[in-house]
Design a protein around this motif. Structure first.
Motif, PDB file in Angstrom:
ATOM      1  N   VAL A  12       9.583   5.163 -14.072  1.00 51.56           N
ATOM      2  CA  VAL A  12       8.566   4.485 -14.850  1.00 51.56           C
ATOM      3  C   VAL A  12       8.513   3.003 -14.506  1.00 51.56           C
ATOM      4  O   VAL A  12       7.462   2.380 -14.550  1.00 51.56           O
ATOM      5  N   ALA A  13       9.641   2.435 -14.105  1.00 51.34           N
ATOM      6  CA  ALA A  13       9.661   1.016 -13.749  1.00 51.34           C
ATOM      7  C   ALA A  13       8.735   0.711 -12.599  1.00 51.34           C
ATOM      8  O   ALA A  13       8.256  -0.407 -12.464  1.00 51.34           O
ATOM      9  N   CYS A  14       8.465   1.688 -11.739  1.00 49.57           N
ATOM     10  CA  CYS A  14       7.551   1.469 -10.629  1.00 49.57           C
ATOM     11  C   CYS A  14       6.146   1.170 -11.119  1.00 49.57           C
ATOM     12  O   CYS A  14       5.391   0.473 -10.461  1.00 49.57           O
ATOM     13  N   ALA A  15       5.786   1.728 -12.258  1.00 49.58           N
ATOM     14  CA  ALA A  15       4.427   1.558 -12.756  1.00 49.58           C
ATOM     15  C   ALA A  15       4.314   0.514 -13.844  1.00 49.58           C
ATOM     16  O   ALA A  15       3.261  -0.073 -14.028  1.00 49.58           O
ATOM     17  N   GLY A  29       3.810   4.298  -3.460  1.00 48.41           N
ATOM     18  CA  GLY A  29       2.555   3.570  -3.500  1.00 48.41           C
ATOM     19  C   GLY A  29       2.712   2.067  -3.434  1.00 48.41           C
ATOM     20  O   GLY A  29       1.729   1.348  -3.371  1.00 48.41           O
ATOM     21  N   GLN A  30       3.943   1.559  -3.450  1.00 49.01           N
ATOM     22  CA  GLN A  30       4.174   0.120  -3.394  1.00 49.01           C
ATOM     23  C   GLN A  30       4.798  -0.234  -2.051  1.00 49.01           C
ATOM     24  O   GLN A  30       5.830   0.312  -1.685  1.00 49.01           O
ATOM     25  N   PHE A  53      11.091  -6.864  -1.192  1.00 50.58           N
ATOM     26  CA  PHE A  53      10.844  -6.214   0.095  1.00 50.58           C
ATOM     27  C   PHE A  53       9.377  -6.383   0.464  1.00 50.58           C
ATOM     28  O   PHE A  53       8.521  -6.612  -0.387  1.00 50.58           O
ATOM     29  N   GLY A  54       9.082  -6.299   1.756  1.00 52.58           N
ATOM     30  CA  GLY A  54       7.705  -6.312   2.226  1.00 52.58           C
ATOM     31  C   GLY A  54       7.103  -7.682   2.470  1.00 52.58           C
ATOM     32  O   GLY A  54       5.997  -7.782   3.007  1.00 52.58           O
ATOM     33  N   PHE A  55       7.820  -8.745   2.079  1.00 54.75           N
ATOM     34  CA  PHE A  55       7.357 -10.107   2.318  1.00 54.75           C
ATOM     35  C   PHE A  55       8.367 -10.842   3.189  1.00 54.75           C
ATOM     36  O   PHE A  55       9.545 -10.489   3.237  1.00 54.75           O
ATOM     37  N   GLY A  56       7.905 -11.902   3.851  1.00 61.00           N
ATOM     38  CA  GLY A  56       8.809 -12.751   4.608  1.00 61.00           C
ATOM     39  C   GLY A  56       9.487 -13.763   3.704  1.00 61.00           C
ATOM     40  O   GLY A  56       9.232 -13.822   2.496  1.00 61.00           O
ATOM     41  N   ILE A 247       2.310  -5.684  -3.462  1.00 60.17           N
ATOM     42  CA  ILE A 247       1.234  -5.038  -2.714  1.00 60.17           C
ATOM     43  C   ILE A 247       1.400  -3.544  -2.915  1.00 60.17           C
ATOM     44  O   ILE A 247       2.489  -2.997  -2.745  1.00 60.17           O
ATOM     45  N   SER A 248       0.324  -2.885  -3.304  1.00 57.12           N
ATOM     46  CA  SER A 248       0.418  -1.465  -3.611  1.00 57.12           C
ATOM     47  C   SER A 248      -0.812  -0.720  -3.122  1.00 57.12           C
ATOM     48  O   SER A 248      -1.853  -1.304  -2.818  1.00 57.12           O
ATOM     49  N   ILE A 249      -0.654   0.591  -3.051  1.00 61.03           N
ATOM     50  CA  ILE A 249      -1.751   1.510  -2.758  1.00 61.03           C
ATOM     51  C   ILE A 249      -1.923   2.362  -4.005  1.00 61.03           C
ATOM     52  O   ILE A 249      -1.070   3.202  -4.299  1.00 61.03           O
ATOM     53  N   PRO A 250      -2.970   2.136  -4.801  1.00 61.69           N
ATOM     54  CA  PRO A 250      -3.140   2.896  -6.046  1.00 61.69           C
ATOM     55  C   PRO A 250      -3.156   4.393  -5.793  1.00 61.69           C
ATOM     56  O   PRO A 250      -3.709   4.872  -4.799  1.00 61.69           O
TER      57      PRO A 250
END
Length: 271
Positions: A12-15, A29-30, A53-56, A247-250
């Motif tokens: 649930v923490a993901c959402a 999705g993230q 994660f995912g950023f510089g 940044i996510s993909i719904p």
């Protein structure tokens, strides 16, 4: 057919954004996430740090060297709670700059989201902006080159404006969005087009706009604060604060997780 029971903890923490502050690996999705509450920043905010994660790594390049003082730090008294904080210390002089890479660039179908608390004090010929640009470092003062610039510059007005291939003035004032913070959601609808929604967190009406990027791809995000009179890291009237960026993909499953709230979620998938 198989069933999946998801407890109201990690899944649930993901959402739920309020519970997602401890993530160190991608949710479904993230593709990128970092939060000011990440343990990386427990000792303060410094150039070269890279939480989540995912950023510089963060870059403070472009920050003015004078007047002397701290231009980047942590705040704990903002309406958006723990936040990375930009501050400038002398009216009509100074730029605080903080930016980082988007690993792999922002892609069509992805949504960049950030929560900010903008200054509410008015400083003539001062302001703040977020640049979405193609590049490998921050823009210097006076360089507003970007695929999209989202800004308030107090020279004849204090409403948010959007600059891409043209200019758009929004009905949202910095007082409205600064009252309790603002969520910015930028979605690429194609390689050259986007939709952006600015949502004041005080309950005021959100503003949505669709436009064409002035360049691309978007590989860097740059937060800047110009010409303030900060009294220190807890000066919420004058500082520019950021509590998270993702940044996510719904996806449909996200809706089910949000609706869960607490307890168990029952999801059914068909093979």
């Amino acid at each position: 057919m198989r069933s999946h029971f998801l407890a109201s903890g990690a899944a649930v923490a993901c959402a739920l954004s309020g519970a997602a502050t401890m993530l160190t690996a991608p949710c479904t999705g993230q593709v990128a996430a970092d939060y000011a509450t990440n343990p990386t920043y427990s000792g303060g905010w410094a150039a070269g740090q890279n939480g989540g994660f995912g950023f510089g790594a963060w870059s403070f390049n472009g920050t003015d060297a004078t007047p002397p003082g701290t231009y980047q730090g942590m705040s704990f008294s903002s309406p958006i709670r723990t936040a990375w904080t930009l501050s400038t210390h002398a009216n009509n002089t100074g730029l605080a700059n903080a930016g980082r890479a988007i690993n792999g660039g922002l892609l069509p179908g992805q949504t960049f989201e950030t929560i900010i608390q903008n200054p509410t004090a008015y400083h003539f010929f001062g302001g703040f902006d977020i640049l979405f640009k193609n590049g490998i470092d921050n823009n210097a003062a006076g360089d507003n080159t970007a695929a999209l610039r989202v800004s308030v510059f107090n020279y004849g007005g204090s409403n948010w404006s959007l600059n891409d291939t043209g200019g758009t003035s929004t009905p949202l004032s910095s007082a409205t969005t600064g009252a309790a913070g603002m969520r910015l959601d930028l979605t690429l609808t194609s390689a050259t087009a986007y939709s952006i929604t600015l949502t004041p967190l005080n309950g005021a009406t959100p503003y949505t706009h669709a436009g064409t990027l002035a360049g691309g791809p978007i590989t860097w995000v740059d937060y800047r604060l110009y010409d303030g009179t900060s009294a220190g890291p807890e000066d919420t009237a004058n500082n520019f604060e950021i509590s998270r960026m993702t940044i996510s993909i719904p996806e449909p499953s996200t809706i089910a997780l949000i609706l869960a709230g607490s307890g168990l979620v029952f999801l059914r998938r068909r093979k």
